[in-house]
Scaffold this active site. Structure first.
Site, PDB file in Angstrom:
ATOM      1  N   GLU A 188       1.779 -11.847   5.097  1.00 64.35           N
ATOM      2  CA  GLU A 188       0.827 -11.180   5.997  1.00 64.35           C
ATOM      3  C   GLU A 188       1.347 -11.453   7.408  1.00 64.35           C
ATOM      4  O   GLU A 188       1.148 -12.523   7.979  1.00 64.35           O
ATOM      5  CB  GLU A 188      -0.577 -11.753   5.798  1.00 64.35           C
ATOM      6  CG  GLU A 188      -1.165 -11.525   4.409  1.00 64.35           C
ATOM      7  CD  GLU A 188      -1.725 -10.122   4.213  1.00 64.35           C
ATOM      8  OE1 GLU A 188      -1.623  -9.293   5.160  1.00 64.35           O
ATOM      9  OE2 GLU A 188      -2.260  -9.839   3.133  1.00 64.35           O
ATOM     10  N   GLU A 208      -1.898   0.118   8.469  1.00 65.00           N
ATOM     11  CA  GLU A 208      -1.038  -0.928   7.919  1.00 65.00           C
ATOM     12  C   GLU A 208       0.121  -0.336   7.129  1.00 65.00           C
ATOM     13  O   GLU A 208       1.232  -0.880   7.147  1.00 65.00           O
ATOM     14  CB  GLU A 208      -1.852  -1.861   7.018  1.00 65.00           C
ATOM     15  CG  GLU A 208      -1.022  -2.986   6.422  1.00 65.00           C
ATOM     16  CD  GLU A 208      -1.735  -3.749   5.328  1.00 65.00           C
ATOM     17  OE1 GLU A 208      -1.076  -4.582   4.663  1.00 65.00           O
ATOM     18  OE2 GLU A 208      -2.941  -3.507   5.107  1.00 65.00           O
ATOM     19  N   HIS A 223       3.021  -7.125   4.365  1.00 63.85           N
ATOM     20  CA  HIS A 223       1.648  -6.712   4.654  1.00 63.85           C
ATOM     21  C   HIS A 223       1.263  -7.138   6.067  1.00 63.85           C
ATOM     22  O   HIS A 223       2.014  -7.822   6.755  1.00 63.85           O
ATOM     23  CB  HIS A 223       0.672  -7.369   3.667  1.00 63.85           C
ATOM     24  CG  HIS A 223       0.691  -6.768   2.302  1.00 63.85           C
ATOM     25  ND1 HIS A 223      -0.272  -5.892   1.840  1.00 63.85           N
ATOM     26  CD2 HIS A 223       1.560  -6.940   1.274  1.00 63.85           C
ATOM     27  CE1 HIS A 223       0.002  -5.545   0.588  1.00 63.85           C
ATOM     28  NE2 HIS A 223       1.117  -6.167   0.227  1.00 63.85           N
ATOM     29  N   HIS A 258       0.828  -1.205   0.000  1.00 65.11           N
ATOM     30  CA  HIS A 258       0.000   0.000   0.000  1.00 65.11           C
ATOM     31  C   HIS A 258       0.871   1.269   0.000  1.00 65.11           C
ATOM     32  O   HIS A 258       2.027   1.216  -0.393  1.00 65.11           O
ATOM     33  CB  HIS A 258      -0.993  -0.029   1.162  1.00 65.11           C
ATOM     34  CG  HIS A 258      -1.744  -1.328   1.262  1.00 65.11           C
ATOM     35  ND1 HIS A 258      -2.731  -1.693   0.377  1.00 65.11           N
ATOM     36  CD2 HIS A 258      -1.617  -2.375   2.131  1.00 65.11           C
ATOM     37  CE1 HIS A 258      -3.190  -2.893   0.687  1.00 65.11           C
ATOM     38  NE2 HIS A 258      -2.531  -3.330   1.739  1.00 65.11           N
TER      39      HIS A 258
END
Length: 279
Positions: free
Chosen positions: A245, A117, A170, A79
């Protein structure tokens, strides 16, 4: 950095699994006191400083190190901090790597205390970048800051074309606060056999590295590895690639770790271990 030793100590290097990676430590030294006869009273007046060899005994030795010289690692901090303020830009379609399209990017998730995040991904990526460079590796990043927009998910695969491997960082955002643990995502078959095999090895290495300090998310099996065909960053990568993740941001315990600098370093350490194990 370890304190400078007062005397030069030869290093003994043991080869790791990959031929160019070595772990180095100090050559064992005989005890100086056992090999030196006691000085006479005239040779050691009261108040004389201890000899250099005696000081050397008390000086910490060099810690083992990994040599990643000549290696190139691509890091993708997921992101970006400016995505939320540019909704139309990140919604624009881009190639998904499987003949379709996908939205350019998304905003990511956050902890229940609104720690984003993007900040977690960026913090871990910076720490991992430093550790890799300290080990001699060249690092390429998908973005240079945490207040921009994008890049789009197709570029998050292609930016790594000249690297040995790519790791995308992530954190997950399950709705339930009881959901806990990391999982590793690898693309379903669709690229070359070599890239697929090496990506699967990278996923295995990351799973093992994270399983020590962190909890595997049982929803993805005992190894916490998920194979997906829909993630454009992985589909557009021409090198071995995984998405990690690192944990669940809505879980209070994991959120606390993700929000702290020390916790972010622990995640970076696990990523580093997975990369070294893959080599």
């Amino acid at each position: 950095m370890s304190p400078r030793r007062s005397l030069a100590v030869p290093l003994v290097c043991a080869a790791l699994a990959f031929p160019t990676l070595t772990s180095c430590g100090p050559e064992p030294q005989e005890d100086a006191a056992a090999s030196t006869s006691a000085p006479s009273a005239s040779a050691a007046p009261e108040g004389t400083e201890r000899s250099a060899s005696a000081e050397t005994q008390k000086t910490p030795t060099t810690e083992p190190a990994v040599d990643l010289s000549g290696r190139t690692i691509a890091i993708d901090p997921g992101h970006n901090g400016g995505n939320a303020s540019h909704p139309s830009e990140i919604a624009s379609p881009v190639p998904d790597g499987r003949g379709g399209t996908k939205a350019c990017n998304t905003t990511g998730t956050s902890t229940n205390s609104d720690f984003p995040e993007t900040d977690f991904n960026w913090g871990v990526a910076q720490k991992l970048e430093k550790d890799l460079e300290d080990a001699g590796a060249k690092v390429v990043m998908s973005r240079d800051d945490n207040d921009g927009v994008g890049p789009c998910v197709d570029e998050r695969g292609t930016f790594a074309d000249d690297a040995d491997l790519m790791v995308s960082i992530h954190a997950n955002g399950s709705e339930s606060s009881t959901t806990k643990g990391f999982h590793v995502i690898v693309a379903e078959p669709g690229s070359s056999d070599t890239v697929e095999d090496d990506s699967n090895r990278l996923a295995d290495a990351m799973s093992k590295a994270f399983a020590g300090p962190f909890t595997p998310n049982s929803a993805y099996g005992k190894d916490a590895i998920s194979r997906r065909p829909d993630l454009a960053g992985l589909n557009n990568a021409s090198v071995p690639a995984v998405i990690v993740e690192c944990g669940e941001m809505r879980n209070p315990d994991e959120a606390k770790s993700m929000e702290s600098k020390s916790g972010q370093q622990k995640y970076a350490d696990a990523l580093m271990d997975g990369i070294v194990d893959w080599y």
